[in-house]
Each structure stands twice: as structure tokens, then as C-alpha cells.
Enzyme design. Structure first.
Site, short mmCIF file in Angstrom:
data_model
loop_
_atom_site.label_atom_id
_atom_site.label_comp_id
_atom_site.label_asym_id
_atom_site.label_seq_id
_atom_site.Cartn_x
_atom_site.Cartn_y
_atom_site.Cartn_z
N HIS A 23 0.87 -1.18 0.21
CA HIS A 23 -0.03 0.09 -0.06
C HIS A 23 0.97 1.25 0.13
CE1 HIS A 23 -3.87 -1.86 1.90
NE2 HIS A 23 -3.87 -2.08 0.58
N HIS A 79 -11.58 -9.39 -5.79
CA HIS A 79 -11.44 -7.88 -5.18
C HIS A 79 -10.60 -6.98 -6.55
CE1 HIS A 79 -10.23 -4.89 -2.73
NE2 HIS A 79 -9.12 -5.49 -2.23
N GLU A 81 -8.48 -4.31 -6.03
CA GLU A 81 -7.46 -4.15 -5.62
C GLU A 81 -6.28 -4.55 -6.44
OE1 GLU A 81 -6.83 -3.69 -1.37
OE2 GLU A 81 -5.40 -1.95 -1.70
N ASP A 83 -3.26 -5.68 -6.50
CA ASP A 83 -2.55 -6.69 -5.92
C ASP A 83 -3.13 -8.06 -6.44
OD1 ASP A 83 -4.19 -5.76 -3.89
OD2 ASP A 83 -3.31 -7.19 -2.44
N HIS A 145 -12.30 -5.81 2.71
CA HIS A 145 -12.32 -4.42 2.87
C HIS A 145 -12.46 -3.39 2.12
CE1 HIS A 145 -8.11 -3.31 1.57
NE2 HIS A 145 -8.32 -4.34 1.07
N ASP A 164 -8.93 -10.91 0.43
CA ASP A 164 -8.07 -10.62 1.64
C ASP A 164 -8.62 -11.10 2.97
OD1 ASP A 164 -6.43 -9.13 0.18
OD2 ASP A 164 -7.94 -7.15 0.23
N TYR A 192 -2.47 -8.30 10.16
CA TYR A 192 -3.11 -7.83 8.96
C TYR A 192 -4.55 -7.45 9.41
CZ TYR A 192 -4.94 -8.61 4.20
OH TYR A 192 -5.64 -8.40 3.20
N HIS A 225 -3.48 -13.87 0.27
CA HIS A 225 -2.51 -13.63 0.65
C HIS A 225 -1.97 -14.58 1.75
CE1 HIS A 225 -2.15 -9.60 -0.93
NE2 HIS A 225 -3.25 -9.14 -0.48
FE1 FEO Z 1 -7.44 -5.35 -0.57
FE2 FEO Z 1 -4.79 -7.90 -0.95
O1 FEO Z 1 -5.97 -6.28 -1.71
#
Ligand code: FEO
Length: 399
Positions: A23, A79, A81, A83, A145, A164, A192, A225
Site C-alpha cells: 500500500h 477484489h 485492488e 495486488d 475491506h 483478503d 493484517y 495472501h
Molecule cells: Fe485489498 Fe490484497 O488487496
């Protein structure tokens, strides 16, 4: 390298041993991370999530060793995002018409990132796609999230792909929860949660209860992750429930910054006072200018109370104090707190910190402790007394 995790389901992600900040500069990743992508092969070949953008080409090259890319029937983007969606541009160059299943918010987010007219298939909770005699069912997880986040569940194999949620920034070649060091694993899992999910705790509890009410058999939880939870997979679900319900342990965290050691001496004397009054409580001290901020925030999450100190500078507080308070405001920890600090002229820092703590939703235990100039023996005695009062207050609240 791809790994078969169950029947025809493969992990096809990327272990990133190198990353140390995530991030932007906001999240320290001392143990690296992984970007987990999963390939289900069968009557339909389904790819769930991709990897971070810089690994996009490498991801597609690796995927080619497992499957003819043109034979991927659809993609699930749990998701948006980057990543997890960062491999899409390289992948969609190869299969531009492949449907991408995601939430309505996912369509907006992915489009906002990549500005491509891909074949989006918006889904809602309960929608599913058939893969032979199995079904992949979608469950929206709004604000867990991001607004677009969702989970999906594969019947037959009983696998929950949670993105996530239940993840950790933890690079490992061992892939599964039962094969890694448990201290490392749970340290990364709580870090996390503390740094990313705390503001959404009420939604975490609601979503987990909704999932539990569905009475799904869950044999494996595959987050995006870190490790796959295959041994007692519901243990991490129970942990999330515990963490989401105003989690605290018998710990007080003291965060300070200091110019000429006056506020540091105050912090240490306050710690001595707490210890003098309560020999059992765990006390942790961090100089916010020197310690890793995500470590500090994780320790605040574990605590029942947090004390924040800064000397006064230019009628305010030191920069690292302002920064940690800003994080605490965003994360909305449910804690008790108080301010302290030394000063030479005007002495605003304690009031500034107290105001910021209140803004962060922290319940103040005291108006705060100010010390003029470098603390002498008498002032250090006041700090000890302040610490004893804090220990007494937290003990009464615990009772
Ligand atoms: Fe909310 Fe692993 O990205």
C-alpha cells in the site's frame, strides 16, 4: 510454480519474498507476501484472482505451463485492488472476451484502474456458475475491506476463496497453515487484521455469522495472501470473531516521541508506576519515530489502554505522534487512553493529543500529564503516580 491443492484446483500465484512495503509506504511487510491465484480445471476452467501488476507477465507465462490460456472459460475477480487484479491486463490481451465475474462495485473499481472495456459479469450474493456437477457460489463482502470485495465457495470440494479476509502478508514456500511456524503465522494474521480490518469489525462479525448460518462444509479456506488454511480451517474464522468483538488483552501500550529525552523519561516512569501497581499487566513502550508503525498499531490492537506522549513543538506535537494518531483515528480502536508530554513554554501537546485521541474514539481516562522542562525527581514521581492511577483505572474497568 503451480501446486495442486485439492483434486483439480491449483494454486497458481506468486510468492513475493522481496516486498517490504505494501500500500505504498503504509504497511510494512517484514516477511514478504504472496498473491494467491487459483485455477479450477474441469468442465469449465475458472481462474480466481490474479497477482500484483509487476508480476503480470510472469504470471501469464507460468499459467501457460498449466493450461492453454485460450481454454480459460472465465475469471473471478473477488477484489479489484491491484495486488489481485494486476495480472488482468496481461491476461486479457490473450483472452479479451473472457467473462470476468465480480460485484457491481468490482466493475466500477476494475474499470477505474484499467479503463478497459472487458466482458464484466456482475454478480450478487447467491449467484453461481456451474462447473460440471459443482457450483461456484458468490458471496458479496462489501467493505471487507473494499466496497467491491467478495468471497466465492466451491461446492463438492468445499473450498472457500475468501480473498483478503483471513489473509496474511507472509511469504512462504510451504503454502499451508499446518506447515509453517505458528507464531509467525498468527503474528502476521493479527497484524493484517489490526491494520486493515479493524474499522470494519462490525461487518466482519456480521459476514462471518451470515456464512456460518449458511452451514457450508468448509474443508479449506484459500485467501489471497499467505497460507491456505487446510488444517482446522475454522480456527482462523473463530479468531476473526474474537478480534472483531472489541478485542483486548491485559496489555497497556505507551507510544511516545521525544526531542531531548524528557518525554521518553516520562514514558519510562509511567511504565514503572503501572508495573508498581499491577505486576501482571504487560506494558510495551514504542518511540513512534523509530519503531515500525504497523507493529505499534498491532500492539495497540492487543491492548486495553494506550498512552500517547509528545513534547510540545510549535504549539503542537512531533510529526511521528501526529502520524500515529492519524492512523488510530482511521482504525477506530475501542480502547481507553491518556496523553502525556513535557514542554518548555506553552505546553499544548497534551491537549492536542487528548483531542486527537477523542477524535479516534478512544475513551480518555485522565486529562493528561504535563511536565515543565526536563523531568526532575519530583516530576518523575508524578509520572509514577500517573502510571499507578492508569493501572488502577484499567483494573476497575476490567472488573
Ligand atoms: Fe485489498 Fe490484497 O488487496
Amino acid at each position: 510454480m503451480a501446486v495442486t491443492i485439492k483434486n483439480d484446483i491449483k494454486w497458481v500465484g506468486k510468492v513475493d519474498w522481496e516486498i517490504r512495503k505494501f500500500h505504498g509506504e503504509e504497511y510494512s511487510t517484514h516477511r514478504g507476501t504472496t498473491y494467491n491465484s487459483y485455477l479450477i480445471e474441469g468442465e469449465k476452467n475458472v481462474l480466481i484472482d490474479t497477482v500484483w501488476g509487476p508480476f503480470g507477465d510472469e504470471f501469464v507465462t507460468g499459467l501457460e505451463k498449466e493450461i492453454d490460456i485460450e481454454k480459460i472459460d472465465c475469471i473471478v475477480a473477488n477484489h479489484a485492488e491491484i495486488d489481485h487484479s494486476g495480472g488482468l491486463p496481461a491476461l486479457m490481451e490473450r483472452i479479451p472476451g473472457a467473462p470476468i465475474y465480480c460485484t457491481e462495485n468490482g466493475v466500477k473499481s476494475i474499470s477505474g484502474h484499467y479503463h478497459k472495456d472487458w466482458n464484466f459479469m456482475p454478480v450478487k450474493t447467491g449467484d453461481s456458475i456451474k462447473i460440471g456437477d459443482r457450483e461456484l457460489t458468490f458471496v458479496e463482502a462489501n467493505m471487507l475491506h473494499w466496497p467491491d470485495s467478495m468471497f466465492c465457495y466451491l461446492s463438492g470440494d468445499n473450498v472457500l476463496f475468501s480473498n483478503d479476509a483471513f489473509g496474511q502478508h507472509y511469504a512462504t514456500e510451504r503454502l499451508y497453515n499446518d506447515l509453517v511456524d505458528q507464531c509467525e503465522l498468527y503474528q502476521e494474521a493479527i497484524k493484517y487484521y489490526a491494520n486493515i480490518l479493524t474499522p470494519f469489525s462490525s461487518l466482519v462479525e456480521k459476514k462471518i455469522n451470515q456464512l456460518l448460518a449458511m452451514e457450508l462444509q468448509v474443508d479449506m479456506i484459500c485467501p489471497s495472501h499467505g497460507v491456505i488454511w487446510r488444517k482446522s480451517p475454522l480456527d482462523i474464522v473463530d479468531k476473526y470473531l474474537e478480534w472483531s468483538r472489541g478485542y483486548k488483552t491485559d496489555q497497556i501500550t505507551i507510544i511516545y516521541d521525544t526531542m531531548w529525552n524528557g518525554t521518553r523519561k516520562m514514558a519510562e516512569a509511567i511504565s514503572d508506576g503501572i508495573k508498581d501497581s499491577d505486576s501482571k499487566v504487560s506494558i510495551k513502550l514504542y518511540n513512534s519515530a523509530r519503531a515500525d508503525k504497523n507493529t505499534i498499531l498491532t500492539e495497540v490492537f492487543r491492548s486495553k489502554a494506550v498512552l500517547v506522549g509528545s513534547p510540545t513543538i510549535n504549539r503542537g506535537v512531533l510529526a511521528s505522534t501526529a502520524a500515529i494518531l492519524e492512523h488510530m483515528k482511521g482504525l477506530r480502536f475501542e480502547k481507553k487512553g491518556a496523553a502525556f508530554g513535557c514542554y518548555g513554554w506553552s505546553g499544548e501537546s497534551v491537549d492536542v493529543i487528548s483531542d486527537r485521541l477523542k477524535e479516534a474514539g478512544i475513551e480518555l481516562m485522565d486529562d493528561g500529564l504535563k511536565v515543565l522542562w526536563n523531568p526532575d525527581e519530583e516530576a518523575l514521581g508524578q509520572c509514577m503516580e500517573f502510571g499507578r492511577a492508569i493501572a488502577a483505572f484499567t483494573r476497575i474497568s476490567d472488573a
